[in-house]
Design a protein around this motif. Sequence first.
Motif, PDB file in Angstrom:
ATOM      1  N   LEU A 105     -11.125   7.613 -28.886  1.00  0.00           N
ATOM      2  CA  LEU A 105     -11.993   8.911 -28.413  1.00  0.00           C
ATOM      3  C   LEU A 105     -11.294  10.566 -29.163  1.00  0.00           C
ATOM      4  O   LEU A 105      -9.869  10.154 -29.124  1.00  0.00           O
ATOM      5  CB  LEU A 105     -11.754   8.776 -26.756  1.00  0.00           C
ATOM      6  N   CYS A 106     -12.335  10.414 -29.671  1.00  0.00           N
ATOM      7  CA  CYS A 106     -11.724  11.915 -29.534  1.00  0.00           C
ATOM      8  C   CYS A 106     -11.169  12.385 -29.423  1.00  0.00           C
ATOM      9  O   CYS A 106     -11.564  13.415 -27.924  1.00  0.00           O
ATOM     10  CB  CYS A 106     -13.325  13.376 -30.128  1.00  0.00           C
ATOM     11  N   ARG A 107     -10.277  13.908 -30.164  1.00  0.00           N
ATOM     12  CA  ARG A 107      -9.650  14.817 -28.970  1.00  0.00           C
ATOM     13  C   ARG A 107      -9.713  15.277 -29.544  1.00  0.00           C
ATOM     14  O   ARG A 107      -9.295  17.256 -28.850  1.00  0.00           O
ATOM     15  CB  ARG A 107      -8.229  14.016 -29.447  1.00  0.00           C
ATOM     16  N   CYS A 108     -10.432  15.735 -30.446  1.00  0.00           N
ATOM     17  CA  CYS A 108     -10.385  17.653 -31.247  1.00  0.00           C
ATOM     18  C   CYS A 108     -11.755  18.407 -30.667  1.00  0.00           C
ATOM     19  O   CYS A 108     -11.502  19.060 -30.991  1.00  0.00           O
ATOM     20  CB  CYS A 108     -10.888  17.500 -32.930  1.00  0.00           C
ATOM     21  N   GLY A 109     -12.247  17.649 -30.285  1.00  0.00           N
ATOM     22  CA  GLY A 109     -13.668  18.066 -30.036  1.00  0.00           C
ATOM     23  C   GLY A 109     -14.618  18.410 -30.880  1.00  0.00           C
ATOM     24  O   GLY A 109     -15.906  19.385 -30.581  1.00  0.00           O
ATOM     25  N   LYS A 110     -14.452  18.140 -31.953  1.00  0.00           N
ATOM     26  CA  LYS A 110     -15.007  18.506 -33.453  1.00  0.00           C
ATOM     27  C   LYS A 110     -16.240  17.061 -34.186  1.00  0.00           C
ATOM     28  O   LYS A 110     -17.008  17.368 -34.408  1.00  0.00           O
ATOM     29  CB  LYS A 110     -14.721  18.833 -34.511  1.00  0.00           C
ATOM     30  N   SER A 111     -16.133  15.988 -33.116  1.00  0.00           N
ATOM     31  CA  SER A 111     -16.555  14.541 -33.762  1.00  0.00           C
ATOM     32  C   SER A 111     -18.262  14.952 -33.498  1.00  0.00           C
ATOM     33  O   SER A 111     -18.523  15.757 -32.482  1.00  0.00           O
ATOM     34  CB  SER A 111     -16.288  13.397 -32.427  1.00  0.00           C
ATOM     35  N   LYS A 112     -18.535  14.292 -34.565  1.00  0.00           N
ATOM     36  CA  LYS A 112     -20.342  14.402 -34.308  1.00  0.00           C
ATOM     37  C   LYS A 112     -20.579  12.802 -34.036  1.00  0.00           C
ATOM     38  O   LYS A 112     -21.790  12.983 -33.627  1.00  0.00           O
ATOM     39  CB  LYS A 112     -20.999  14.803 -35.899  1.00  0.00           C
ATOM     40  N   ASN A 172      -2.018  14.352 -33.869  1.00  0.00           N
ATOM     41  CA  ASN A 172      -3.176  15.155 -34.914  1.00  0.00           C
ATOM     42  C   ASN A 172      -4.669  15.002 -34.753  1.00  0.00           C
ATOM     43  O   ASN A 172      -5.824  14.995 -36.112  1.00  0.00           O
ATOM     44  CB  ASN A 172      -3.359  15.819 -36.192  1.00  0.00           C
ATOM     45  N   GLY A 173      -5.060  13.602 -33.956  1.00  0.00           N
ATOM     46  CA  GLY A 173      -6.058  12.878 -33.869  1.00  0.00           C
ATOM     47  C   GLY A 173      -6.562  12.320 -33.123  1.00  0.00           C
ATOM     48  O   GLY A 173      -6.242  12.784 -31.909  1.00  0.00           O
ATOM     49  N   PRO A 174      -7.166  10.744 -32.900  1.00  0.00           N
ATOM     50  CA  PRO A 174      -7.775  10.520 -31.182  1.00  0.00           C
ATOM     51  C   PRO A 174      -6.782  10.077 -30.447  1.00  0.00           C
ATOM     52  O   PRO A 174      -5.372   9.535 -30.866  1.00  0.00           O
ATOM     53  CB  PRO A 174      -8.827   9.330 -32.168  1.00  0.00           C
ATOM     54  N   TYR A 175      -7.593   9.833 -30.006  1.00  0.00           N
ATOM     55  CA  TYR A 175      -6.832   8.988 -28.486  1.00  0.00           C
ATOM     56  C   TYR A 175      -7.171   6.833 -29.378  1.00  0.00           C
ATOM     57  O   TYR A 175      -8.478   6.779 -29.017  1.00  0.00           O
ATOM     58  CB  TYR A 175      -7.259   8.619 -27.632  1.00  0.00           C
ATOM     59  N   PHE A 201     -16.742   9.263 -29.738  1.00  0.00           N
ATOM     60  CA  PHE A 201     -15.778   8.475 -30.359  1.00  0.00           C
ATOM     61  C   PHE A 201     -15.768   9.644 -31.647  1.00  0.00           C
ATOM     62  O   PHE A 201     -16.703  10.125 -32.165  1.00  0.00           O
ATOM     63  CB  PHE A 201     -16.291   7.601 -31.070  1.00  0.00           C
ATOM     64  N   CYS A 202     -14.187   9.218 -32.351  1.00  0.00           N
ATOM     65  CA  CYS A 202     -13.761   9.997 -33.406  1.00  0.00           C
ATOM     66  C   CYS A 202     -14.649   9.506 -34.511  1.00  0.00           C
ATOM     67  O   CYS A 202     -14.980   8.474 -34.867  1.00  0.00           O
ATOM     68  CB  CYS A 202     -12.576   9.275 -33.630  1.00  0.00           C
ATOM     69  N   ASP A 203     -14.922  10.089 -35.287  1.00  0.00           N
ATOM     70  CA  ASP A 203     -15.708   9.994 -36.411  1.00  0.00           C
ATOM     71  C   ASP A 203     -14.600  10.676 -38.034  1.00  0.00           C
ATOM     72  O   ASP A 203     -15.536  10.915 -38.810  1.00  0.00           O
ATOM     73  CB  ASP A 203     -16.952  10.698 -36.427  1.00  0.00           C
ATOM     74  N   GLY A 204     -13.879  11.488 -37.419  1.00  0.00           N
ATOM     75  CA  GLY A 204     -13.005  11.346 -38.693  1.00  0.00           C
ATOM     76  C   GLY A 204     -13.180  12.953 -39.077  1.00  0.00           C
ATOM     77  O   GLY A 204     -12.269  13.436 -39.993  1.00  0.00           O
ATOM     78  N   THR A 205     -13.963  13.719 -38.079  1.00  0.00           N
ATOM     79  CA  THR A 205     -13.980  15.275 -38.930  1.00  0.00           C
ATOM     80  C   THR A 205     -12.486  16.191 -38.717  1.00  0.00           C
ATOM     81  O   THR A 205     -12.075  16.723 -39.081  1.00  0.00           O
ATOM     82  CB  THR A 205     -14.569  15.490 -37.247  1.00  0.00           C
ATOM     83  N   HIS A 206     -11.705  15.204 -37.706  1.00  0.00           N
ATOM     84  CA  HIS A 206     -10.531  15.997 -36.674  1.00  0.00           C
ATOM     85  C   HIS A 206      -9.792  15.996 -38.110  1.00  0.00           C
ATOM     86  O   HIS A 206      -8.586  17.290 -38.202  1.00  0.00           O
ATOM     87  CB  HIS A 206      -9.542  14.778 -36.331  1.00  0.00           C
ATOM     88  N   ILE A 207     -10.147  15.123 -39.033  1.00  0.00           N
ATOM     89  CA  ILE A 207      -8.870  15.581 -40.878  1.00  0.00           C
ATOM     90  C   ILE A 207      -9.640  17.170 -41.279  1.00  0.00           C
ATOM     91  O   ILE A 207      -8.374  17.888 -41.803  1.00  0.00           O
ATOM     92  CB  ILE A 207      -9.438  14.283 -41.588  1.00  0.00           C
TER      93      ILE A 207
END
Length: 230
Positions: A49-56, A8-11, A60-66
């Motif tokens: 790398l963001c996998r959820c499509g919601k990062s700002k 449920n998080g990034p690559y 890159f992943c910024d933790g928004t997936h949580i």
Amino acid sequence: MKITIKKNGPYMVSGNVPLYTIETDISDDGFPVSYINKKPVKTGPNYALCRCGKSKNKPFCDGTHINAEFDGTEVAKEDIFSTSLQNLETEDFKLMDAPALCDHTRFCRHAGGIRELLNKGDDESIAIAKEEAKNCPSGRLTLIDHKDNSTTESEFEKEINLIYDNGMKTDGPIWVKGGIPVESDNGKKYELRNRVTLCRCGQSKNKPFCDGSHWASEEFQSKFRAKWNL
Ligand code: FES
């Protein structure tokens, strides 16, 4: 070099994998014919790398997936390529086709489509068909020429390309090139392949692989899955 998929998080990309943006070049008939504008993206040796499509802070992943409570459940089989192969044989060619990997980037639809081009069989049509198979980012399509056993598979450097789809005016998949291992957090290892497209919008029904959901409607996806019995 390796890509590890977090639950449920990034690559998580490790080992200094070069990262680029790249765009599809669209022909007059509305389908892509090549790649253009490849540009490097600055990274450290390891990056997420963001996998959820919601990062700002894409890509890159910024933790928004949580907070978004992203459901990144992986449903694809480890051997999705080999188990979904539906080869088309003609007198001169074998078209290896793994429809379950389709990311709907649509190279194979240009100039009437790869099957029609193979049926025509003239030199120009065959040259276009070979380009289409070669450019397919997911590796769904590979064309083998019986004459000399040559294949359209390219020799890629190990790298990641973030595709922008100029036809649909939207971000496309994460294109993993050159045979970089892709593994889940739980140890599930996907087939090592030269071309892989991973979902980065969070909407794919074939996670971790892209299924075109970044532009294709649910209705389109259902019809496609029914047509190919997926
Ligand atoms: S996966 Fe972390 S913000 Fe998208």
